[in-house]
Design a protein around this motif. Structure first.
Motif, PDB file in Angstrom:
ATOM      1  N   VAL A 150       0.891  -1.292  -0.132  1.00 57.87           N
ATOM      2  CA  VAL A 150       0.082  -0.034  -0.122  1.00 57.87           C
ATOM      3  C   VAL A 150       0.952   1.294  -0.023  1.00 57.87           C
ATOM      4  O   VAL A 150       0.604   2.110   0.822  1.00 57.87           O
ATOM      5  CB  VAL A 150      -1.232   0.076   1.130  1.00 57.87           C
ATOM      6  N   PRO A 151       1.877   1.481  -0.989  1.00 60.10           N
ATOM      7  CA  PRO A 151       2.660   2.748  -1.197  1.00 60.10           C
ATOM      8  C   PRO A 151       1.948   3.961  -1.306  1.00 60.10           C
ATOM      9  O   PRO A 151       2.350   4.986  -0.996  1.00 60.10           O
ATOM     10  CB  PRO A 151       3.522   2.301  -2.093  1.00 60.10           C
ATOM     11  N   TYR A 152       0.615   3.857  -1.919  1.00 62.66           N
ATOM     12  CA  TYR A 152      -0.125   5.067  -2.107  1.00 62.66           C
ATOM     13  C   TYR A 152      -0.953   5.543  -0.937  1.00 62.66           C
ATOM     14  O   TYR A 152      -0.880   6.744  -0.658  1.00 62.66           O
ATOM     15  CB  TYR A 152      -0.934   4.849  -3.328  1.00 62.66           C
ATOM     16  N   SER A 153      -1.904   4.934  -0.566  1.00 61.54           N
ATOM     17  CA  SER A 153      -2.871   4.928   0.310  1.00 61.54           C
ATOM     18  C   SER A 153      -2.299   4.985   2.033  1.00 61.54           C
ATOM     19  O   SER A 153      -2.759   5.508   2.726  1.00 61.54           O
ATOM     20  CB  SER A 153      -4.085   4.157   0.391  1.00 61.54           C
ATOM     21  N   GLY A 154      -1.568   4.007   2.096  1.00 56.67           N
ATOM     22  CA  GLY A 154      -0.862   3.751   3.248  1.00 56.67           C
ATOM     23  C   GLY A 154      -2.000   2.901   4.334  1.00 56.67           C
ATOM     24  O   GLY A 154      -1.802   2.712   5.458  1.00 56.67           O
ATOM     25  N   TYR A 155      -3.192   2.397   3.677  1.00 60.13           N
ATOM     26  CA  TYR A 155      -4.107   1.861   4.344  1.00 60.13           C
ATOM     27  C   TYR A 155      -4.212   0.490   4.059  1.00 60.13           C
ATOM     28  O   TYR A 155      -4.493  -0.146   3.231  1.00 60.13           O
ATOM     29  CB  TYR A 155      -5.530   2.146   3.788  1.00 60.13           C
ATOM     30  N   ALA A 156      -3.499  -0.426   4.992  1.00 60.33           N
ATOM     31  CA  ALA A 156      -3.078  -1.726   4.787  1.00 60.33           C
ATOM     32  C   ALA A 156      -4.359  -2.543   5.265  1.00 60.33           C
ATOM     33  O   ALA A 156      -4.886  -2.325   6.351  1.00 60.33           O
ATOM     34  CB  ALA A 156      -1.897  -2.294   5.681  1.00 60.33           C
ATOM     35  N   VAL A 157      -4.895  -3.652   4.539  1.00 59.21           N
ATOM     36  CA  VAL A 157      -5.899  -4.457   4.957  1.00 59.21           C
ATOM     37  C   VAL A 157      -5.840  -6.104   4.805  1.00 59.21           C
ATOM     38  O   VAL A 157      -4.771  -6.214   3.792  1.00 59.21           O
ATOM     39  CB  VAL A 157      -7.215  -4.026   4.001  1.00 59.21           C
ATOM     40  N   GLY A 158      -6.056  -6.561   5.537  1.00 61.13           N
ATOM     41  CA  GLY A 158      -5.720  -8.362   5.459  1.00 61.13           C
ATOM     42  C   GLY A 158      -7.327  -8.744   5.574  1.00 61.13           C
ATOM     43  O   GLY A 158      -8.174  -8.284   6.103  1.00 61.13           O
ATOM     44  N   ALA A 159      -7.434  -9.906   4.988  1.00 65.51           N
ATOM     45  CA  ALA A 159      -8.572 -10.436   5.055  1.00 65.51           C
ATOM     46  C   ALA A 159      -8.315 -12.233   4.989  1.00 65.51           C
ATOM     47  O   ALA A 159      -7.355 -12.773   4.683  1.00 65.51           O
ATOM     48  CB  ALA A 159      -9.413 -10.313   3.766  1.00 65.51           C
ATOM     49  N   ALA A 160      -9.343 -12.808   5.826  1.00 65.37           N
ATOM     50  CA  ALA A 160      -9.465 -14.256   6.015  1.00 65.37           C
ATOM     51  C   ALA A 160     -10.841 -14.835   5.589  1.00 65.37           C
ATOM     52  O   ALA A 160     -11.661 -14.431   6.384  1.00 65.37           O
ATOM     53  CB  ALA A 160      -8.931 -14.808   7.273  1.00 65.37           C
ATOM     54  N   LEU A 161     -10.896 -15.568   4.666  1.00 66.81           N
ATOM     55  CA  LEU A 161     -12.245 -16.136   4.133  1.00 66.81           C
ATOM     56  C   LEU A 161     -12.343 -17.542   4.406  1.00 66.81           C
ATOM     57  O   LEU A 161     -11.220 -18.269   3.850  1.00 66.81           O
ATOM     58  CB  LEU A 161     -12.161 -15.658   2.683  1.00 66.81           C
ATOM     59  N   ASP A 202      -7.998  -1.502  15.457  1.00 67.93           N
ATOM     60  CA  ASP A 202      -7.806  -0.830  16.666  1.00 67.93           C
ATOM     61  C   ASP A 202      -8.669  -1.616  18.229  1.00 67.93           C
ATOM     62  O   ASP A 202      -8.721  -0.909  18.628  1.00 67.93           O
ATOM     63  CB  ASP A 202      -8.020   0.692  16.586  1.00 67.93           C
ATOM     64  N   GLY A 203      -8.559  -2.832  17.948  1.00 67.02           N
ATOM     65  CA  GLY A 203      -9.008  -3.738  19.025  1.00 67.02           C
ATOM     66  C   GLY A 203     -10.508  -3.665  18.877  1.00 67.02           C
ATOM     67  O   GLY A 203     -11.515  -4.242  19.762  1.00 67.02           O
ATOM     68  N   HIS A 204     -11.462  -2.922  17.959  1.00 67.45           N
ATOM     69  CA  HIS A 204     -12.880  -3.077  17.858  1.00 67.45           C
ATOM     70  C   HIS A 204     -13.111  -4.329  16.980  1.00 67.45           C
ATOM     71  O   HIS A 204     -12.383  -4.553  15.986  1.00 67.45           O
ATOM     72  CB  HIS A 204     -13.335  -1.853  17.133  1.00 67.45           C
ATOM     73  N   GLY A 262      -7.239   2.474  12.043  1.00 67.90           N
ATOM     74  CA  GLY A 262      -7.605   3.694  11.912  1.00 67.90           C
ATOM     75  C   GLY A 262      -8.993   3.874  11.687  1.00 67.90           C
ATOM     76  O   GLY A 262      -9.512   5.112  11.927  1.00 67.90           O
ATOM     77  N   SER A 263      -9.661   2.854  10.726  1.00 68.18           N
ATOM     78  CA  SER A 263     -10.905   2.853  10.774  1.00 68.18           C
ATOM     79  C   SER A 263     -11.533   1.653  10.267  1.00 68.18           C
ATOM     80  O   SER A 263     -10.824   0.551   9.960  1.00 68.18           O
ATOM     81  CB  SER A 263     -11.431   3.881   9.608  1.00 68.18           C
ATOM     82  N   ALA A 264     -12.798   1.406  10.533  1.00 71.29           N
ATOM     83  CA  ALA A 264     -13.559   0.158  10.239  1.00 71.29           C
ATOM     84  C   ALA A 264     -13.529  -0.297   8.982  1.00 71.29           C
ATOM     85  O   ALA A 264     -13.876   0.642   7.882  1.00 71.29           O
ATOM     86  CB  ALA A 264     -14.931   0.059  10.669  1.00 71.29           C
ATOM     87  N   PRO A 265     -12.811  -1.490   8.465  1.00 75.63           N
ATOM     88  CA  PRO A 265     -12.824  -1.904   6.847  1.00 75.63           C
ATOM     89  C   PRO A 265     -13.893  -2.551   6.453  1.00 75.63           C
ATOM     90  O   PRO A 265     -13.638  -3.645   6.072  1.00 75.63           O
ATOM     91  CB  PRO A 265     -11.392  -2.640   7.078  1.00 75.63           C
ATOM     92  N   TYR A 266     -14.914  -1.968   6.573  1.00 77.13           N
ATOM     93  CA  TYR A 266     -16.030  -2.604   5.789  1.00 77.13           C
ATOM     94  C   TYR A 266     -15.896  -2.744   4.395  1.00 77.13           C
ATOM     95  O   TYR A 266     -15.354  -1.741   3.813  1.00 77.13           O
ATOM     96  CB  TYR A 266     -17.277  -1.813   6.004  1.00 77.13           C
ATOM     97  N   PRO A 267     -16.166  -3.691   3.651  1.00 78.39           N
ATOM     98  CA  PRO A 267     -15.976  -4.123   2.350  1.00 78.39           C
ATOM     99  C   PRO A 267     -16.382  -2.801   1.311  1.00 78.39           C
ATOM    100  O   PRO A 267     -17.569  -2.491   1.676  1.00 78.39           O
ATOM    101  CB  PRO A 267     -16.668  -5.406   2.115  1.00 78.39           C
ATOM    102  N   CYS A 268     -15.577  -2.643   0.359  1.00 74.67           N
ATOM    103  CA  CYS A 268     -16.255  -1.620  -0.830  1.00 74.67           C
ATOM    104  C   CYS A 268     -17.278  -2.484  -1.502  1.00 74.67           C
ATOM    105  O   CYS A 268     -17.489  -3.710  -1.417  1.00 74.67           O
ATOM    106  CB  CYS A 268     -15.037  -1.152  -1.530  1.00 74.67           C
ATOM    107  N   GLY A 269     -18.025  -1.536  -2.382  1.00 70.67           N
ATOM    108  CA  GLY A 269     -19.033  -1.986  -2.955  1.00 70.67           C
ATOM    109  C   GLY A 269     -18.708  -3.088  -4.135  1.00 70.67           C
ATOM    110  O   GLY A 269     -19.366  -4.106  -4.165  1.00 70.67           O
ATOM    111  N   ALA A 270     -17.495  -3.232  -4.498  1.00 70.67           N
ATOM    112  CA  ALA A 270     -16.935  -4.120  -5.599  1.00 70.67           C
ATOM    113  C   ALA A 270     -16.778  -5.525  -4.751  1.00 70.67           C
ATOM    114  O   ALA A 270     -17.147  -6.578  -5.298  1.00 70.67           O
ATOM    115  CB  ALA A 270     -15.643  -3.524  -6.478  1.00 70.67           C
ATOM    116  N   CYS A 271     -16.157  -5.381  -3.475  1.00 66.86           N
ATOM    117  CA  CYS A 271     -15.937  -6.619  -2.856  1.00 66.86           C
ATOM    118  C   CYS A 271     -17.345  -7.112  -2.408  1.00 66.86           C
ATOM    119  O   CYS A 271     -17.579  -8.367  -2.375  1.00 66.86           O
ATOM    120  CB  CYS A 271     -15.158  -6.271  -1.714  1.00 66.86           C
TER     121      CYS A 271
END
Ligand code: ZN
Length: 129
Positions: free
Chosen positions: A19-30, A106-108, A79-88
């Motif tokens: 994430v060199p552009y947004s800096g917003y790292a996300v991980g997922a486990a399906l 952040d612990g939530h 930093g914020s809740a990672p609810y999936p975007c519309g495409a996802c």
């Protein structure tokens, strides 16, 4: 698999995010119906439109390995809740309209059915499949 373990796997997967552009790292486990887990992270690109979200990375990994039935997904960020975007939401709905979605930051932790994130979703049944 426990919800807690799936969340831990999403947090771990986040470490691989590119994430060199947004800096917003996300991980997922399906999690598949039979208990396999596929993880993913977001992978950005200098051509922004080529960026792939963590959820779709995990989904594509699973489908490409022959898995098409899923029960839960955990998504982790900071930093914020990672609810999936519309495409996802749409991509996940294709295979699992009854998916349970867990997000952690952040612990939530929050849990919401995909059906609430994408009401009146358009899926295979819309085409009579
Ligand atoms: Zn997305």
């Amino acid at each position: 698999m426990t919800d807690e373990r799936l969340l831990e796997m999403a947090i771990e997967a986040r470490k691989s995010a590119y994430v060199p552009y947004s800096g917003y790292a996300v991980g997922a486990a399906l999690e598949t119906k039979d208990g396999h887990v596929f993880t993913g992270c977001n992978v950005e690109n200098a051509a922004y439109g080529n960026t792939l979200c963590a959820e779709r990375t995990a989904l594509v990994k699973a489908v490409s390995e022959g898995y098409r039935e899923f029960t839960k997904i955990a998504i982790a960020a900071s930093g914020s809740a990672p609810y999936p975007c519309g495409a996802c939401r749409q991509s996940l709905y294709e295979f699992a309209p009854d998916l349970e979605v867990f997000v952690t930051w952040d612990g939530h932790v929050d849990r919401v059915p995909l059906a609430e994130l994408l009401p009146y979703g358009f899926g295979p049944s819309s085409l009579g499949k």
